[in-house]
Enzyme design. Structure first.
Site, PDB file in Angstrom:
ATOM      1  N   HIS A 183      11.243  -4.071  -0.706  1.00  0.00           N
ATOM      2  CA  HIS A 183      11.512  -2.956  -1.860  1.00  0.00           C
ATOM      3  C   HIS A 183      11.789  -1.427  -1.659  1.00  0.00           C
ATOM      4  CE1 HIS A 183      10.638  -6.529  -4.135  1.00  0.00           C
ATOM      5  NE2 HIS A 183       9.502  -6.569  -3.785  1.00  0.00           N
ATOM      6  N   ASN A 186      -3.329  19.048   6.239  1.00  0.00           N
ATOM      7  CA  ASN A 186      -3.859  20.111   7.320  1.00  0.00           C
ATOM      8  C   ASN A 186      -3.700  19.533   8.487  1.00  0.00           C
ATOM      9  OD1 ASN A 186      -5.331  17.907   7.593  1.00  0.00           O
ATOM     10  ND2 ASN A 186      -7.207  18.888   6.670  1.00  0.00           N
ATOM     11  N   ALA A 216      -2.648  -3.440  -2.985  1.00  0.00           N
ATOM     12  CA  ALA A 216      -1.635  -2.466  -3.805  1.00  0.00           C
ATOM     13  C   ALA A 216      -2.521  -1.343  -4.515  1.00  0.00           C
ATOM     14  CB  ALA A 216      -1.260  -3.247  -4.873  1.00  0.00           C
TER      15      ALA A 216
END
Lengths: 180, 180, 180
Positions: free
Chosen positions: A79, A108, A145
């Site tokens: 995707h 950083n 996910a």
């Protein structure tokens, strides 16, 4: 390139045809076409041109890969929209990354420093998971996910949640939860 | 415009060159070029044209900013894909927003009403954090990647998680966790 | 098509004009133009062409809908960037889906099998929520932004969090939290 097409065809449960992968898989375009050219320009020290090319790749694929990122064999970005792979990322072989995944820094660190993650081989990272900092994701690890990962993840383990915790071992078969 | 280029060059650890920012930073294109024109058309009450232009900006940058949103100086939207900044959002000066961030509403409220967040100055919002409702994020606050924020966040504090909680104070130096 | 325009105009608190919807709503373009053509090509068994067309739709809208996905009446995909709707997804009538939402699989299952969610009518799914697996989301259910949903959600309930839990009942009026 044929290896990657075969890898995609075997890893994607939608079982795409050869032509479908060639025409309609932005992750394929990013990994086979856009990133190698950007990486080549970067090595020639044409930095602005390399990043412009990566930017054009992002326009067509929705996938942003810094030209300096190191990518192993057969990376399948499925995707792909919203994927960001940072400058000092290292990705092993046969990894699968879903849309929205960031291999990012933590805002950083100096420019020369390692700021982004290192992935082993056969790692799977679920949609919109954010993997941040110079951490290691071990071989065969799976990230759910939407996970927010800022610590190392050991080989063959499954991490999920915000912040991510190890929730089990990555065996063959169905994923515990939240994996895409 | 030069101010923003310098701001990006100092805030991005990748330390991009002047040309890299000009050519390859979609957040730069959105803030310097697309949004000001859309905002101008909106003020001229050319609403559909303003939104069409914002839509074209989204096509090129992956960043969707409503023409009426108020944006302060030197906003750095890094990576940018999937950012949505709603109609009644207000953003202070020197803020940094990563890809996937939403300054959104909660699907209710009337059209004239304030429905979206207000950010102070020097706010940092990590990747894919969702900041929803007419809430205030105080000066110097930092929001972790993937956070879901629906309450006010006080000045100089750090919020993270789903739902987000304050997890510490934003000092200089490395972020606690989940910040990109 | 007029029905959908009216649905968008009534559901979006920004109260867009007719022209704004036509010109600047990628979710409108995806649902009215790109997906129906892709679905037609898929039914004609022109699979690669169908997916190429869906891929072109994704390029213009940021929304990826598999040509085989079944979509009910008046689906409003708001903002839309990063939405992925998988092959065996079924969506009822009058649903609202925000940007970044995935109706996805879990990376397993055979090609012919049902691998993706089924949504009832009047379902609302908040930004970047990941709804994964062959699960059911009942009529009138609401899913909070950034939720990771891998279990069924009952009618008229509200689920949120990572992993998602039911946190209340979906009444009319303001959403509990995390909804966009």
């Amino acid at each position: 390139m044929l290896d990657l097409i075969n890898a995609i065809r075997s890893r994607d449960p939608a079982k795409p045809t050869f032509c479908e992968v060639i025409f309609a898989y932005p992750g394929f375009h990013a990994v086979v076409f856009f990133h190698p050219v950007a990486a080549g320009l970067w090595k020639m020290e044409l930095f602005a041109l390399a990043r412009l090319w990566a930017h054009i790749g992002r326009l067509f694929t929705g996938i942003e890969i810094h030209p300096q990122a190191q990518i192993g064999k057969n990376l399948f970005i499925d995707h792909g929209m919203g994927v960001v792979i940072g400058q000092t990322s290292v990705i092993g072989d046969d990894c699968t990354i879903y849309h929205g995944v960031t291999l990012g820094g933590k805002g950083n660190g100096a420019a020369g420093e390692k700021r982004h993650p290192t992935l082993g081989n056969n790692v799977v990272i679920g949609a919109y998971a954010q993997v941040l900092g110079p951490i290691s994701i071990g071989n065969g690890a799976r990230i759910g996910a939407g996970s927010i990962v800022t610590n190392d993840v050991e080989e063959n383990s499954v991490a999920a949640g915000n912040p991510a915790k190890v929730i089990g071992a990555a065996a063959s078969g169905p994923a515990p939860y939240g994996l895409l």
